[in-house]
Design a protein around this motif. Structure first.
Motif, PDB file in Angstrom:
ATOM      1  N   MET A   1       0.826  -1.191   0.000  1.00 30.94           N
ATOM      2  CA  MET A   1       0.000   0.000   0.000  1.00 30.94           C
ATOM      3  C   MET A   1       0.871   1.256   0.000  1.00 30.94           C
ATOM      4  SD  MET A   1      -2.862   1.111   2.699  1.00 30.94           S
ATOM      5  CE  MET A   1      -3.133   2.822   2.935  1.00 30.94           C
ATOM      6  N   ALA A   2       1.582   1.510   1.100  1.00 31.45           N
ATOM      7  CA  ALA A   2       2.392   2.722   1.187  1.00 31.45           C
ATOM      8  C   ALA A   2       3.853   2.352   1.352  1.00 31.45           C
ATOM      9  CB  ALA A   2       1.936   3.556   2.372  1.00 31.45           C
ATOM     10  N   PRO A   3       4.724   3.006   0.590  1.00 30.88           N
ATOM     11  CA  PRO A   3       6.147   2.735   0.760  1.00 30.88           C
ATOM     12  C   PRO A   3       6.694   3.448   1.991  1.00 30.88           C
ATOM     13  CG  PRO A   3       5.838   4.378  -0.936  1.00 30.88           C
ATOM     14  CD  PRO A   3       4.462   3.930  -0.497  1.00 30.88           C
ATOM     15  N   GLN A   4       7.860   3.015   2.435  1.00 33.22           N
ATOM     16  CA  GLN A   4       8.574   3.702   3.504  1.00 33.22           C
ATOM     17  C   GLN A   4       9.155   4.996   2.940  1.00 33.22           C
ATOM     18  OE1 GLN A   4      11.389   1.098   5.498  1.00 33.22           O
ATOM     19  NE2 GLN A   4      10.137  -0.674   4.986  1.00 33.22           N
ATOM     20  N   PRO A   5       9.598   5.933   3.797  1.00 34.87           N
ATOM     21  CA  PRO A   5      10.186   7.178   3.287  1.00 34.87           C
ATOM     22  C   PRO A   5      11.367   6.952   2.342  1.00 34.87           C
ATOM     23  CG  PRO A   5       9.714   7.386   5.619  1.00 34.87           C
ATOM     24  CD  PRO A   5       9.450   5.940   5.246  1.00 34.87           C
ATOM     25  N   THR A   6      12.040   5.826   2.480  1.00 33.17           N
ATOM     26  CA  THR A   6      13.171   5.517   1.601  1.00 33.17           C
ATOM     27  C   THR A   6      12.722   5.034   0.229  1.00 33.17           C
ATOM     28  OG1 THR A   6      13.255   3.222   2.362  1.00 33.17           O
ATOM     29  CG2 THR A   6      14.599   4.835   3.569  1.00 33.17           C
ATOM     30  N   GLY A   7      11.425   4.760   0.077  1.00 39.80           N
ATOM     31  CA  GLY A   7      10.900   4.222  -1.172  1.00 39.80           C
ATOM     32  C   GLY A   7      10.774   2.718  -1.150  1.00 39.80           C
ATOM     33  N   ALA A   8      11.374   2.080  -0.153  1.00 39.49           N
ATOM     34  CA  ALA A   8      11.278   0.621  -0.027  1.00 39.49           C
ATOM     35  C   ALA A   8       9.867   0.246   0.418  1.00 39.49           C
ATOM     36  CB  ALA A   8      12.298   0.126   1.003  1.00 39.49           C
ATOM     37  N   PRO A   9       9.371  -0.875  -0.042  1.00 38.34           N
ATOM     38  CA  PRO A   9       8.027  -1.289   0.369  1.00 38.34           C
ATOM     39  C   PRO A   9       7.994  -1.718   1.833  1.00 38.34           C
ATOM     40  CG  PRO A   9       9.062  -2.999  -0.940  1.00 38.34           C
ATOM     41  CD  PRO A   9       9.993  -1.824  -0.961  1.00 38.34           C
ATOM     42  N   VAL A  10       6.829  -1.523   2.457  1.00 31.58           N
ATOM     43  CA  VAL A  10       6.626  -2.032   3.814  1.00 31.58           C
ATOM     44  C   VAL A  10       6.516  -3.541   3.684  1.00 31.58           C
ATOM     45  CG1 VAL A  10       5.070  -2.075   5.793  1.00 31.58           C
ATOM     46  CG2 VAL A  10       5.488   0.065   4.588  1.00 31.58           C
ATOM     47  N   SER A  11       7.350  -4.265   4.417  1.00 30.01           N
ATOM     48  CA  SER A  11       7.423  -5.700   4.176  1.00 30.01           C
ATOM     49  C   SER A  11       6.799  -6.553   5.273  1.00 30.01           C
ATOM     50  CB  SER A  11       8.880  -6.121   3.970  1.00 30.01           C
ATOM     51  OG  SER A  11       9.636  -5.788   5.116  1.00 30.01           O
ATOM     52  N   CYS A  12       6.564  -6.006   6.433  1.00 29.75           N
ATOM     53  CA  CYS A  12       5.997  -6.783   7.521  1.00 29.75           C
ATOM     54  C   CYS A  12       4.509  -7.034   7.262  1.00 29.75           C
ATOM     55  CB  CYS A  12       6.193  -6.049   8.840  1.00 29.75           C
ATOM     56  SG  CYS A  12       5.415  -6.875  10.243  1.00 29.75           S
ATOM     57  N   VAL A  13       4.116  -8.278   7.265  1.00 27.41           N
ATOM     58  CA  VAL A  13       2.733  -8.654   6.973  1.00 27.41           C
ATOM     59  C   VAL A  13       1.761  -7.992   7.945  1.00 27.41           C
ATOM     60  CG1 VAL A  13       1.124 -10.599   6.898  1.00 27.41           C
ATOM     61  CG2 VAL A  13       3.392 -10.825   5.891  1.00 27.41           C
ATOM     62  N   GLU A  14       2.118  -7.961   9.236  1.00 27.90           N
ATOM     63  CA  GLU A  14       1.225  -7.349  10.223  1.00 27.90           C
ATOM     64  C   GLU A  14       1.087  -5.846  10.010  1.00 27.90           C
ATOM     65  OE1 GLU A  14      -0.901  -8.677  12.502  1.00 27.90           O
ATOM     66  OE2 GLU A  14      -0.347 -10.509  11.449  1.00 27.90           O
ATOM     67  N   LYS A  15       2.168  -5.178   9.650  1.00 36.61           N
ATOM     68  CA  LYS A  15       2.107  -3.740   9.382  1.00 36.61           C
ATOM     69  C   LYS A  15       1.199  -3.468   8.193  1.00 36.61           C
ATOM     70  CE  LYS A  15       6.651  -2.459  11.149  1.00 36.61           C
ATOM     71  NZ  LYS A  15       7.989  -1.944  10.772  1.00 36.61           N
ATOM     72  N   ILE A  16       1.352  -4.274   7.154  1.00 32.91           N
ATOM     73  CA  ILE A  16       0.527  -4.111   5.961  1.00 32.91           C
ATOM     74  C   ILE A  16      -0.938  -4.356   6.294  1.00 32.91           C
ATOM     75  CG2 ILE A  16       0.031  -5.066   3.668  1.00 32.91           C
ATOM     76  CD1 ILE A  16       3.099  -5.544   3.444  1.00 32.91           C
ATOM     77  N   LYS A  17      -1.210  -5.351   7.120  1.00 37.23           N
ATOM     78  CA  LYS A  17      -2.588  -5.644   7.529  1.00 37.23           C
ATOM     79  C   LYS A  17      -3.186  -4.454   8.271  1.00 37.23           C
ATOM     80  CE  LYS A  17      -5.333  -8.975  10.194  1.00 37.23           C
ATOM     81  NZ  LYS A  17      -6.068  -7.989  10.964  1.00 37.23           N
ATOM     82  N   VAL A  18      -2.438  -3.877   9.204  1.00 41.07           N
ATOM     83  CA  VAL A  18      -2.928  -2.721   9.966  1.00 41.07           C
ATOM     84  C   VAL A  18      -3.181  -1.536   9.038  1.00 41.07           C
ATOM     85  CG1 VAL A  18      -2.297  -0.998  11.708  1.00 41.07           C
ATOM     86  CG2 VAL A  18      -1.910  -3.423  12.162  1.00 41.07           C
ATOM     87  N   LEU A  19      -2.223  -1.255   8.123  1.00 36.91           N
ATOM     88  CA  LEU A  19      -2.404  -0.155   7.176  1.00 36.91           C
ATOM     89  C   LEU A  19      -3.650  -0.351   6.322  1.00 36.91           C
ATOM     90  CD1 LEU A  19       1.267   0.400   5.957  1.00 36.91           C
ATOM     91  CD2 LEU A  19      -0.117   1.985   7.304  1.00 36.91           C
ATOM     92  N   ASN A  20      -3.844  -1.552   5.815  1.00 36.32           N
ATOM     93  CA  ASN A  20      -5.013  -1.833   4.979  1.00 36.32           C
ATOM     94  C   ASN A  20      -6.311  -1.731   5.766  1.00 36.32           C
ATOM     95  OD1 ASN A  20      -3.594  -2.191   2.586  1.00 36.32           O
ATOM     96  ND2 ASN A  20      -3.306  -4.373   2.941  1.00 36.32           N
TER      97      ASN A  20
END
Length: 66
Positions: A1-20
């Protein structure tokens, strides 16, 4: 969904779940508020501008932290 400030993708499954989950909840709340305003015969463009202004006014409480 949202990249980190460095442009790298957020890779933690739980973080992505919370963001979504947060995104879906926010989208539904915004839709409900938008529909309520339309039912109260508010101007659609004015509502859209107000919602954009709301997002633009969000502040980052973590700015400057590393």
């Amino acid at each position: 969904m949202a990249p980190q400030p460095t442009g790298a993708p957020v890779s933690c499954v739980e973080k992505i779940k919370v963001l979504n989950d947060n995104y879906r909840e926010l989208a539904q709340l915004a839709q409900d508020a938008f529909e309520d305003a339309l039912l109260m015969e508010c101007d659609e463009e004015q509502i859209r501008r107000a919602l954009h202004e709301l997002v633009d006014s969000l502040r980052n409480p973590y700015a400057g932290r590393k």
